[in-house]
Design an enzyme around this catalytic site. Structure first.
Site, PDB file in Angstrom:
ATOM      1  N   ARG A  42       0.841  -1.195   0.000  1.00 57.78           N
ATOM      2  CA  ARG A  42       0.000   0.000   0.000  1.00 57.78           C
ATOM      3  C   ARG A  42       0.874   1.242   0.000  1.00 57.78           C
ATOM      4  O   ARG A  42       1.695   1.440   0.894  1.00 57.78           O
ATOM      5  CB  ARG A  42      -0.927   0.029   1.232  1.00 57.78           C
ATOM      6  CG  ARG A  42      -1.923   1.199   1.190  1.00 57.78           C
ATOM      7  CD  ARG A  42      -2.937   1.116   2.299  1.00 57.78           C
ATOM      8  NE  ARG A  42      -2.405   1.557   3.583  1.00 57.78           N
ATOM      9  CZ  ARG A  42      -3.085   1.515   4.726  1.00 57.78           C
ATOM     10  NH1 ARG A  42      -4.311   1.006   4.744  1.00 57.78           N
ATOM     11  NH2 ARG A  42      -2.542   1.938   5.849  1.00 57.78           N
ATOM     12  N   SER A 111     -12.409  -3.710   1.171  1.00 58.82           N
ATOM     13  CA  SER A 111     -12.569  -3.049   2.471  1.00 58.82           C
ATOM     14  C   SER A 111     -14.040  -2.791   2.749  1.00 58.82           C
ATOM     15  O   SER A 111     -14.773  -2.304   1.879  1.00 58.82           O
ATOM     16  CB  SER A 111     -11.817  -1.710   2.483  1.00 58.82           C
ATOM     17  OG  SER A 111     -10.428  -1.919   2.451  1.00 58.82           O
ATOM     18  N   LYS A 140      -3.590   5.826   8.490  1.00 62.46           N
ATOM     19  CA  LYS A 140      -4.632   6.117   7.503  1.00 62.46           C
ATOM     20  C   LYS A 140      -5.569   7.143   8.116  1.00 62.46           C
ATOM     21  O   LYS A 140      -6.498   6.810   8.844  1.00 62.46           O
ATOM     22  CB  LYS A 140      -5.395   4.852   7.118  1.00 62.46           C
ATOM     23  CG  LYS A 140      -6.318   5.052   5.918  1.00 62.46           C
ATOM     24  CD  LYS A 140      -6.965   3.751   5.491  1.00 62.46           C
ATOM     25  CE  LYS A 140      -7.858   3.989   4.274  1.00 62.46           C
ATOM     26  NZ  LYS A 140      -8.575   2.763   3.855  1.00 62.46           N
TER      27      LYS A 140
END
Length: 212
Positions: A42, A111, A140
């Site tokens: 990511r 997700s 995040k």
């Protein structure tokens, strides 16, 4: 690759700030030695070209380990680098679009931030669900409101697919995550940026395999 739910047990999400540049490969290599069973690349700020290069480097070190590698939110990079699959969010490319580009044996993770996301997930298109954000996390900052362990349990009950919990999770949360019914736990800072990623992964792995 057919997804084995057991591979979700200790799921590492990489972070470009906590493990930048060469540290990415070093961290993942050490983490897998310590027991990490799934890796998600990511890097929201990278270009597709950069993600492809990073994916090739990670494929080299993961070769022969049986540890799946997926790329977050970059279908093009996942296709070009020919990794094991892609992980997408609710606002990214849709599961039908992802499945159209990916071979049937590729993994698609989705997700889910609310119960309706879970019930809407098509088990013919998606292979596993990432549930959260469980607790606040600094890796995040744009996440939706946290769901806590009670919310996690509710979403697991609704799921018809393997599940992995994510969001501010550490070793002390392992038992609760498993008790909620999740197949595994995803971590970022609990491994990335740690002085000894292998040891950190090993301690997490022990917590997630209490019967061993």
């Amino acid at each position: 690759m057919v997804l084995n739910p057991e591979s979700l047990r200790l799921y590492l999400v990489t972070d470009p700030t906590l493990c930048p540049g060469p540290a990415l490969v070093e961290t993942v290599t050490a983490a897998v030695r310590g027991g990490v069973s799934f890796v998600q690349l990511r890097d929201k700020e990278a270009t597709t070209r950069d993600r492809i290069a990073a994916a090739y480097a990670l494929k080299d070190v993961l070769s022969g380990t049986g540890v799946p590698l997926v790329i977050n939110d970059d279908l093009e990079a996942a296709v070009v680098a020919d990794v094991d699959g892609v992980h997408i969010g609710q606002d990214d490319v849709t599961p039908p679009m992802a499945r159209q580009r990916l071979a049937r044996d590729k993994i698609i993770g989705l997700s889910c931030e609310a119960p309706d996301h879970v019930t809407a997930a098509d088990k013919n298109l998606v292979d596993y669900l990432g549930l959260g954000t469980v607790f606040p996390t600094s890796t995040k900052t744009d996440h939706k409101p946290t769901i806590g362990l009670e919310g996690l349990s509710e979403m697991v009950r609704l799921a018809q697919l393997p599940t992995v919990a994510i969001g501010g999770l550490k070793k002390e949360h392992a038992a609760d995550v498993l008790m909620a019914g999740c197949d595994g736990m995803a971590v970022v800072s609990a491994i990335c940026g740690q002085p000894d990623p292998e040891s950190a992964a090993r301690n997490l792995c022990r917590a997630l395999h209490p019967q061993d």
